[in-house]
Enzyme design. Structure first.
Site, short mmCIF file in Angstrom:
data_model
loop_
_atom_site.label_atom_id
_atom_site.label_comp_id
_atom_site.label_asym_id
_atom_site.label_seq_id
_atom_site.Cartn_x
_atom_site.Cartn_y
_atom_site.Cartn_z
N SER A 321 0.83 -1.20 0.00
CA SER A 321 0.00 0.00 0.00
C SER A 321 0.87 1.25 0.00
O SER A 321 1.95 1.28 0.60
CB SER A 321 -0.91 0.00 1.23
OG SER A 321 -1.53 1.25 1.40
N LYS A 389 -14.55 13.97 -12.42
CA LYS A 389 -15.43 14.06 -11.25
C LYS A 389 -14.82 14.94 -10.15
O LYS A 389 -15.50 15.27 -9.17
CB LYS A 389 -15.72 12.65 -10.71
CG LYS A 389 -16.59 11.82 -11.66
CD LYS A 389 -16.80 10.42 -11.16
CE LYS A 389 -17.73 9.65 -12.10
NZ LYS A 389 -17.20 9.54 -13.48
#
Length: 597
Positions: A321, A389
């Site tokens: 991650s 967006k």
């Protein structure tokens, strides 16, 4: 019967004839059983079975002649004489009775289906071997009424193929639409070029004629099933413009012989980006993803390319991650990275809305970690992959991406040195996971309905290849802290896109309040805008877009936050995040976005 035909009168069987009759019956039944005649479904008798019946009748008549005329008389010392024409008459009557019974039964079984008023009227494009094979594959489908063939070759017109006439060219289909409301053109010709296919579809689409295109015959289901594995509708038609070809080869400055890191490398955009970066010969390619499956799939694809092209470079596949600080620190410290393409993000609107804390940690603080490491370890190029967006965002996904943009812009304008931190923003990507096209295809495969939020909703679209090329080309532009946008043309109306897909895959759009419909009709349902969805997306906060050094890439000039202010706002957001106070988290993200807007 053979004797009656030969003698022209009723022939009365004696006891010996009766024995012979029973013997021939047993012999004939045995031969028909051995040849699997009894196992054939009457509804599907074809040319192969016709020849099988012919062979069986010939075998029965031949063995009967040998058995009754020569073998049995020798064994039982009896005399059995018959006219020499009897074997030929027997063969003919046997063959006719075997075939006529089966074809009559086939006609009766198919009668109800062949008179189905809701059948799809079909024209097969291509009077050649491909059209011939396609006809044979679909001719048993009782939901289809094959009208004939069409072909643009004038020499073939008015000829016969499979006992069906070649009626005319593509314009004949347009004329025929006036007579048949339910009309579909079937095509299975690999020799037809992409341009020809596009021209054919555009002509048919104007007249609302469906086009069903088959990639290969083994993928066709011929017994009424319509879940065909179909070839894709050309991108040019879907996006209403030509696919833009960016000059990636001129952008080797940030990639060739450099150490390149791609985060989110296993995702749709990340994987395409990895492959294109690989073709530009980096010195070391670091591919990072937190999904084991995605990274494993990417590794297989990358290794195939390396083996095929015999490339020589170092590739590190890192499972982890971007929020694992120790791991990231080791990666940056060991690799001396020159260029970062930051594609790692949670992007599905519905999932992000229901998993706000995870999305903020990944999208916002993951980006914050990456830019800090990039700044600390003197990375020369950092490119954030963003979305339309993020412009005037109304949902949490868009807001997290907007804050990510602000982080990159803030750092870029605070530390003005030889580093370049920039953002690439684009609309929907056709081939990405969860894209509207993939959803529509699945809904069509399930025979509908297709679900659309609103009849007037529009979106910007680009191809996966365009998206990856835009990201690479933007990395070469010597502008720091800017937002780069591909000139994507006009936004596409989703309702019209759905109609095109339905017609291309050979179905009809079911009209509103239509009660009389069949399996070839697909309904479009309007389900209303979801929470946070907009009717129209935008690519920038204002229309003041500047041209860049590349003709197809534009620059959006937008406000920024200074780095100190940005850090204070993020510190406060982290405080609310650690306490899992969702309402305060949402309010604070709104505040960060509104500060700039």
């Amino acid at each position: 019967m053979s004797y009656c035909i030969r003698l022209g009168e009723i022939y009365i069987l004696d006891l010996l004839d009766l024995y012979h009759f029973i013997l021939i019956g047993i012999l004939g039944s045995t031969i028909l059983w051995i040849n699997n005649i009894y196992n054939v479904l009457l509804r599907f008798i074809d040319q192969k079975q016709f020849f099988n019946l012919f062979f069986s009748a010939f075998l029965i008549s031949s063995i009967s002649v040998v058995l009754l005329g020569y073998t049995l008389p020798q064994i039982f010392k009896v005399e059995f004489l018959f006219p020499r024409s009897i074997p030929f008459i027997f063969f003919g009557t046997l063959f006719i009775s075997l075939t006529s019974f089966r074809f009559i039964a086939q006609y009766i079984l198919n009668f109800s289906k062949t008179h189905n008023k809701n059948k799809t009227n079909v024209l097969i494009f291509g009077a050649n071997k491909h059209g011939y094979n396609l006809y044979n594959s679909i001719s048993k489908n009782n939901n289809l009424n094959i009208l004939g063939f069409i072909d643009n070759d004038t020499a073939l017109q008015k000829t016969l193929l499979n006992n069906k006439r070649v009626l005319g060219n593509i314009n004949y289909a347009i004329e025929l639409k006036k007579k048949y409301d339910n009309l579909t053109v079937y095509m299975n010709d690999p020799s037809i070029s992409k341009k020809e296919k596009i021209d054919i579809f555009l002509k048919l689409d104007k007249s609302k004629i469906n086009l069903r295109s088959f990639p290969s015959l083994p993928e066709i289901s011929s017994n009424g099933e319509q879940n065909y594995l179909l070839s894709d509708l050309p991108i040019d038609i879907l996006i209403g413009r030509k696919e833009k070809k960016l000059d990636v080869q001129v952008n080797k400055l940030c990639i060739t012989n450099k150490n390149v890191l791609i985060s989110g490398a296993g995702g749709s955009i990340g994987s395409e980006l990895s492959k294109q970066v690989l073709s530009l010969s980096p010195k070391n390619l670091i591919l990072l993803d937190n999904s084991e499956f995605n990274l494993f799939s990417l590794k297989k694809d990358i290794n195939k390319i390396i083996d095929l092209k015999k490339l020589s470079l170092k590739i590190n596949f890192i499972l982890g991650s971007i929020n694992h600080l120790d791991l990231m620190n080791k990666v940056f410290k060991a690799s001396k990275i020159h260029t970062i393409f930051h594609a790692a993000a949670y992007k599905h609107v519905d999932l992000v809305e229901k998993n706000i804390i995870s999305a903020i940690n990944n999208n916002i603080f993951g980006t914050y970690n990456m830019v800090n490491f990039a700044n600390k370890y003197n990375v020369k190029n950092f490119i954030l992959i963003s979305t339309d967006k993020a412009v005037k965002p109304t949902n949490m996904m868009g807001k997290t991406k907007r804050v990510s943009e602000l982080i990159v812009k803030s750092l870029a304008h605070t530390f003005k040195d030889d580093k370049k931190f920039s953002i690439v923003r684009f609309g929907n990507v056709f081939e990405s996971s969860g894209s509207v096209i993939q959803i529509f295809k699945q809904q069509i495969a399930n025979k509908g309905p297709i679900t659309i939020t609103d009849k007037n909703v529009t979106r910007y679209f680009m191809t996966l290849k365009e998206a990856a090329q835009l990201v690479i080309e933007a990395s070469s532009l010597r502008k720091n802290g800017n937002v780069f946008i591909l000139d994507m043309g006009k936004p596409i109306k989703i309702f019209e896109l759905a109609q095109k897909l339905i017609r291309f895959y050979g179905f009809n759009v079911r009209r509103t309040n239509q009660t009389n419909y069949n399996n070839n009709d697909i309904e479009i349902k309007f389900i209303g805008l979801k929470k946070g969805e907009k009717l129209h997306e935008e690519l920038s906060y204002n229309s003041n877009l500047q041209k860049s050094d590349r003709p197809k890439i534009l620059i959006a000039n937008e406000k920024i936050l200074d780095w100190n202010t940005m850090q204070r706002q993020l510190k406060k957001l982290k405080y609310f995040l650690n306490k899992s106070e969702i309402s305060k988290i949402s309010n604070h993200i709104n505040k960060i976005v509104e500060i700039v807007n």
